[in-house]
Design a protein around this motif. Sequence first.
Motif, PDB file in Angstrom:
ATOM      1  N   LEU A  17       0.787  -1.233   0.000  1.00  0.00           N
ATOM      2  CA  LEU A  17       0.000   0.000   0.000  1.00  0.00           C
ATOM      3  C   LEU A  17       0.820   1.285   0.000  1.00  0.00           C
ATOM      4  CD1 LEU A  17      -3.102  -0.977   2.132  1.00  0.00           C
ATOM      5  CD2 LEU A  17      -3.021  -0.430  -0.313  1.00  0.00           C
ATOM      6  N   PRO A  18       1.916   1.407   0.755  1.00  0.00           N
ATOM      7  CA  PRO A  18       2.663   2.668   0.669  1.00  0.00           C
ATOM      8  C   PRO A  18       3.103   2.999  -0.756  1.00  0.00           C
ATOM      9  CG  PRO A  18       3.379   1.427   2.585  1.00  0.00           C
ATOM     10  CD  PRO A  18       2.462   0.515   1.789  1.00  0.00           C
ATOM     11  N   GLU A  19       3.597   2.008  -1.493  1.00  0.00           N
ATOM     12  CA  GLU A  19       4.035   2.245  -2.864  1.00  0.00           C
ATOM     13  C   GLU A  19       2.852   2.514  -3.792  1.00  0.00           C
ATOM     14  OE1 GLU A  19       5.098  -0.317  -1.003  1.00  0.00           O
ATOM     15  OE2 GLU A  19       7.267  -0.105  -0.886  1.00  0.00           O
ATOM     16  N   ILE A  20       1.756   1.772  -3.602  1.00  0.00           N
ATOM     17  CA  ILE A  20       0.568   1.972  -4.430  1.00  0.00           C
ATOM     18  C   ILE A  20       0.034   3.388  -4.247  1.00  0.00           C
ATOM     19  CG2 ILE A  20      -1.855   1.332  -4.740  1.00  0.00           C
ATOM     20  CD1 ILE A  20      -1.014  -1.571  -4.037  1.00  0.00           C
ATOM     21  N   VAL A  21      -0.153   3.806  -3.009  1.00  0.00           N
ATOM     22  CA  VAL A  21      -0.724   5.130  -2.742  1.00  0.00           C
ATOM     23  C   VAL A  21       0.224   6.224  -3.222  1.00  0.00           C
ATOM     24  CG1 VAL A  21      -1.601   6.692  -0.962  1.00  0.00           C
ATOM     25  CG2 VAL A  21      -2.132   4.249  -0.856  1.00  0.00           C
ATOM     26  N   SER A  22       1.501   6.001  -3.083  1.00  0.00           N
ATOM     27  CA  SER A  22       2.474   6.973  -3.597  1.00  0.00           C
ATOM     28  C   SER A  22       2.310   7.156  -5.107  1.00  0.00           C
ATOM     29  CB  SER A  22       3.892   6.505  -3.262  1.00  0.00           C
ATOM     30  OG  SER A  22       4.830   7.395  -3.803  1.00  0.00           O
ATOM     31  N   MET A  23       2.114   6.067  -5.837  1.00  0.00           N
ATOM     32  CA  MET A  23       1.903   6.179  -7.292  1.00  0.00           C
ATOM     33  C   MET A  23       0.568   6.846  -7.608  1.00  0.00           C
ATOM     34  SD  MET A  23       3.510   2.726  -8.985  1.00  0.00           S
ATOM     35  CE  MET A  23       2.844   1.594  -7.762  1.00  0.00           C
ATOM     36  N   VAL A  43      -6.127   0.600   3.658  1.00  0.00           N
ATOM     37  CA  VAL A  43      -6.096  -0.748   4.250  1.00  0.00           C
ATOM     38  C   VAL A  43      -7.504  -1.331   4.251  1.00  0.00           C
ATOM     39  CG1 VAL A  43      -5.677  -2.054   6.375  1.00  0.00           C
ATOM     40  CG2 VAL A  43      -4.014  -0.326   5.626  1.00  0.00           C
ATOM     41  N   GLU A  44      -8.472  -0.540   4.684  1.00  0.00           N
ATOM     42  CA  GLU A  44      -9.863  -0.995   4.711  1.00  0.00           C
ATOM     43  C   GLU A  44     -10.369  -1.278   3.294  1.00  0.00           C
ATOM     44  OE1 GLU A  44     -13.456  -2.348   5.718  1.00  0.00           O
ATOM     45  OE2 GLU A  44     -11.789  -2.012   7.098  1.00  0.00           O
ATOM     46  N   ALA A  45     -10.056  -0.398   2.366  1.00  0.00           N
ATOM     47  CA  ALA A  45     -10.509  -0.593   0.985  1.00  0.00           C
ATOM     48  C   ALA A  45      -9.893  -1.857   0.378  1.00  0.00           C
ATOM     49  CB  ALA A  45     -10.145   0.628   0.146  1.00  0.00           C
TER      50      ALA A  45
END
Length: 153
Positions: A17-23, A43-45
Amino acid sequence: MADDTELTIRPATEADLPEIVSMLADDPLGAARESPDDLAPYVEALKRLTDDPHQHVMVAVRGERVVGTLQLTIVPGLSRRGATRSIIEGVRVHADERGTGLGTRFIEWAIERSRQENCALVQLTSDVTRTDAHRFYARLGFTASHVGFKLAL
């Protein structure tokens, strides 16, 4: 810049998730609507998406690094003689990987998976301001056939 390390496409995990959200946040549109400093809603999604067999949140990984992401949704329907369709959303490629063919490989993966799911149609939307993305999708055979509408709730 992409290296020669083999690329893997696999389901996303919470650790990605950190890398996904950063992109997702790495452009003017995403920067205004994403919150990389608060991963709780993501995280919930991801949990909701992972629990749904019609949702495929995928990442492209080179070595140990997440370099791309997309979501593929399978939608059964009544129209088109009861056809199932797929929707590609949230396509992002890390800035260092753009122009390497990763985007093409990712979309080809989504199309093949859609065929495996017996989809009759693959559709996607792209913000009107993303003209480079529009050219990319057109090169892959997509046509701008509809006008889309959204209503924020």
